[in-house]
Design a protein around this motif. Structure first.
Motif, PDB file in Angstrom:
ATOM      1  N   GLU A  76      77.612  41.850  90.771  1.00 28.02           N
ATOM      2  CA  GLU A  76      77.828  42.975  91.280  1.00 28.02           C
ATOM      3  C   GLU A  76      76.786  43.027  92.397  1.00 28.02           C
ATOM      4  OE1 GLU A  76      76.556  45.659  88.145  1.00 28.02           O
ATOM      5  OE2 GLU A  76      78.442  45.347  86.773  1.00 28.02           O
ATOM      6  N   GLN A  77      76.886  44.125  93.323  1.00 25.08           N
ATOM      7  CA  GLN A  77      75.735  44.086  94.521  1.00 25.08           C
ATOM      8  C   GLN A  77      74.363  44.067  93.988  1.00 25.08           C
ATOM      9  OE1 GLN A  77      76.703  47.575  97.055  1.00 25.08           O
ATOM     10  NE2 GLN A  77      74.877  46.976  98.467  1.00 25.08           N
ATOM     11  N   GLY A  78      74.171  44.699  92.948  1.00 34.19           N
ATOM     12  CA  GLY A  78      72.747  44.770  92.529  1.00 34.19           C
ATOM     13  C   GLY A  78      71.955  45.904  92.970  1.00 34.19           C
ATOM     14  N   LYS A  79      71.067  46.049  92.534  1.00 31.44           N
ATOM     15  CA  LYS A  79      69.866  47.413  92.780  1.00 31.44           C
ATOM     16  C   LYS A  79      68.505  47.224  92.699  1.00 31.44           C
ATOM     17  CE  LYS A  79      70.481  50.219  88.641  1.00 31.44           C
ATOM     18  NZ  LYS A  79      70.900  51.325  88.111  1.00 31.44           N
ATOM     19  N   LEU A  80      67.708  48.133  93.283  1.00 35.91           N
ATOM     20  CA  LEU A  80      66.400  47.911  92.925  1.00 35.91           C
ATOM     21  C   LEU A  80      65.991  49.000  91.708  1.00 35.91           C
ATOM     22  CD1 LEU A  80      64.726  47.779  96.560  1.00 35.91           C
ATOM     23  CD2 LEU A  80      64.554  45.875  94.737  1.00 35.91           C
ATOM     24  N   ASP A  81      65.387  48.485  90.724  1.00 36.33           N
ATOM     25  CA  ASP A  81      64.772  49.335  89.578  1.00 36.33           C
ATOM     26  C   ASP A  81      63.325  49.299  89.698  1.00 36.33           C
ATOM     27  OD1 ASP A  81      67.420  50.108  88.892  1.00 36.33           O
ATOM     28  OD2 ASP A  81      67.650  48.495  87.429  1.00 36.33           O
ATOM     29  N   ARG A  82      62.722  50.460  88.832  1.00 33.41           N
ATOM     30  CA  ARG A  82      61.244  50.421  88.810  1.00 33.41           C
ATOM     31  C   ARG A  82      61.059  49.163  87.991  1.00 33.41           C
ATOM     32  NH1 ARG A  82      57.811  53.498  91.697  1.00 33.41           N
ATOM     33  NH2 ARG A  82      58.793  55.300  92.247  1.00 33.41           N
ATOM     34  N   PHE A  83      59.873  48.513  87.899  1.00 34.62           N
ATOM     35  CA  PHE A  83      59.535  47.519  87.222  1.00 34.62           C
ATOM     36  C   PHE A  83      59.480  47.787  85.591  1.00 34.62           C
ATOM     37  CE2 PHE A  83      56.740  44.632  85.081  1.00 34.62           C
ATOM     38  CZ  PHE A  83      57.481  43.346  85.368  1.00 34.62           C
ATOM     39  N   GLY A  84      60.039  47.234  84.913  1.00 31.15           N
ATOM     40  CA  GLY A  84      59.868  47.459  83.368  1.00 31.15           C
ATOM     41  C   GLY A  84      60.644  46.568  82.558  1.00 31.15           C
ATOM     42  N   ASN A  85      60.756  46.903  81.282  1.00 26.12           N
ATOM     43  CA  ASN A  85      61.463  46.043  80.427  1.00 26.12           C
ATOM     44  C   ASN A  85      62.757  45.974  80.545  1.00 26.12           C
ATOM     45  OD1 ASN A  85      58.909  45.619  79.249  1.00 26.12           O
ATOM     46  ND2 ASN A  85      59.125  47.328  77.674  1.00 26.12           N
ATOM     47  N   LEU A  86      63.491  44.923  79.983  1.00 25.62           N
ATOM     48  CA  LEU A  86      64.826  44.663  79.946  1.00 25.62           C
ATOM     49  C   LEU A  86      65.505  45.170  78.651  1.00 25.62           C
ATOM     50  CD1 LEU A  86      65.202  41.346  81.964  1.00 25.62           C
ATOM     51  CD2 LEU A  86      65.581  43.313  82.756  1.00 25.62           C
ATOM     52  N   GLU A  87      66.709  45.576  78.626  1.00 29.48           N
ATOM     53  CA  GLU A  87      67.297  45.715  77.038  1.00 29.48           C
ATOM     54  C   GLU A  87      68.377  44.634  76.735  1.00 29.48           C
ATOM     55  OE1 GLU A  87      70.156  48.869  75.246  1.00 29.48           O
ATOM     56  OE2 GLU A  87      68.512  49.732  76.546  1.00 29.48           O
TER      57      GLU A  87
END
Length: 393
Positions: A76-87
């Protein structure tokens, strides 16, 4: 040997790939705006940390880039997220079977305020080779570079001032989909996070003290030692921990078959110098093809040295004039001593030694005080500079 031919093919494909002007379209630039507009940070604004005492550790920053694979193996194109944990599912392929890769590179500032990367296309090519080896889909070079660009610009205030360090960039590709039987994961996640860093070794720029490991091996022929798999690193933690407890900086591994040929240090490649000849083990089957390694080979040849990529016997360490290590994290690190079979071999070092000259040239190119004749350095703040750099490769 595994890896060399595949790596060359990936680079050949990369050289035929050219970024068009669409790389810098308004759509690509606007992908940052929902979370962070890089223009909100001036060149003088920095995060509130002690830049004079920056070690090599993880410092949480503002944003990370995340994208997931689709059913056809693309992303997918992808996006910026706030730095944090992955699920992640407990059955994720990376957690159960170690299906994961990572890369490492640095963004750095110059005195004029420009932000630069060093040969990131090589990291894209190396991840593509690793993904093929681990039965994972991989990002295109264009997508990989755009993810780096977005992440660095979104975290611009965490890039240290010139001369104070760099922003370490960690792209990762992991099997995030659940899988119980031993097979490739059904879905993959690619992410990029960053952290400001200083010197990798606690000794700073002081010469390294290394010992030759004879009990444990880093990699074996037919394994994944020639790619940057996450599975290569947990097994070396025990010998590193044991070595550091004895006062050493790191560990040098031998080949697993004959136990007589030098391979690499836990975190970097190794070179030996004898007269005007610089020798380094052949990368590929069990040795990671380091990007700094490749760069130093080119710089050394341009500087008039003869460089040999060959089998290097451990006994040659006793006869060497000089030994040094290379890597993205360590740069060009001189070795002050190597201990083998209880015998300590010491090397004299100084401003006129080969590692110092080659390292100074590398840093000079990165800083812009030495001409970048090969188009290695890419500026990411100016669209034209990045595009022209890619077209010139």
């Amino acid at each position: 040997m595994y890896g060399i031919g595949a790596f060359s093919r990936a680079l050949a494909l990369h050289h035929r790939f050219k970024l068009g002007t669409r790389y810098f379209t308004a759509q690509a630039a606007s992908s940052l705006k929902p979370l962070c507009d890089p223009s909100t940070y001036s060149a003088e604004e920095y995060a509130n940390i002690d830049w004079n005492n920056l070690g090599f550790g993880h410092t949480p920053t503002d944003y990370m880039y995340v994208t997931k694979s689709t059913g056809d193996g693309s992303f997918e194109q992808g996006k910026l997220d706030r730095f944090g944990n992955l699920e992640l599912s407990p059955a994720a392929g990376v957690l159960n079977y170690g299906q994961g890769l990572y890369e490492g590179m640095k963004a750095f500032r110059r005195e004029n305020g420009g932000i630069f990367l060093f040969r990131p296309d090589q990291n894209a090519a190396r991840m593509q080779i690793g993904a093929e080896r681990l039965c994972m889909p991989s990002l295109t070079t264009e997508h990989f570079l755009d993810a780096l660009r977005q992440t660095v610009l979104a975290n611009k205030r965490w890039i240290p001032p010139p001369g104070k360090g760099s922003l370490y960039i960690r792209p990762m590709l992991i099997g995030s989909g659940p899988i119980l039987g031993l097979a490739p994961a059904p879905q993959y996640t690619f992410l990029v996070y960053v952290s400001p860093v200083g010197n990798y070794f606690k000794e700073g720029t002081a010469p390294l003290n290394i010992y030759v490991e004879e009990e444990y091996h880093r990699a074996v022929h037919g394994g994944a030692g020639g790619v940057k798999s996450i599975t290569n690193y947990a097994p070396v933690m025990k010998p590193i921990t044991r070595g550091k407890a004895r006062g050493f900086s790191d560990v040098l591994y031998l080949d697993s078959v004959h136990k007589r040929y030098v391979e690499e240090v836990s975190s970097c490649n190794i070179f030996i110098v004898k007269g005007n000849i610089i020798s380094t083990p052949v990368a590929g089957a069990t040795i990671l093809p380091g990007i700094t390694r490749k760069t130093i080979i080119d710089i050394a040849r341009d500087s008039g040295y003869e460089v040999e990529e060959r089998l290097v016997e451990v006994d040659e360490l006793c006869e060497a004039d000089e030994v040094f290590c290379t890597g993205t994290a360590v740069g060009v690190a001189p070795v002050g001593s190597i201990t083998y079979k209880g015998k300590r071999i010491e090397y004299k070092l100084g401003e006129e030694h080969v590692s110092k000259k080659l390292g100074s040239t590398l840093v000079g190119i990165q800083k812009g005080v030495i001409e970048d004749k090969r188009g290695w350095v890419m500026e990411i703040g100016e669209q034209t500079s990045w595009s022209n750099s890619m077209k010139a490769r």
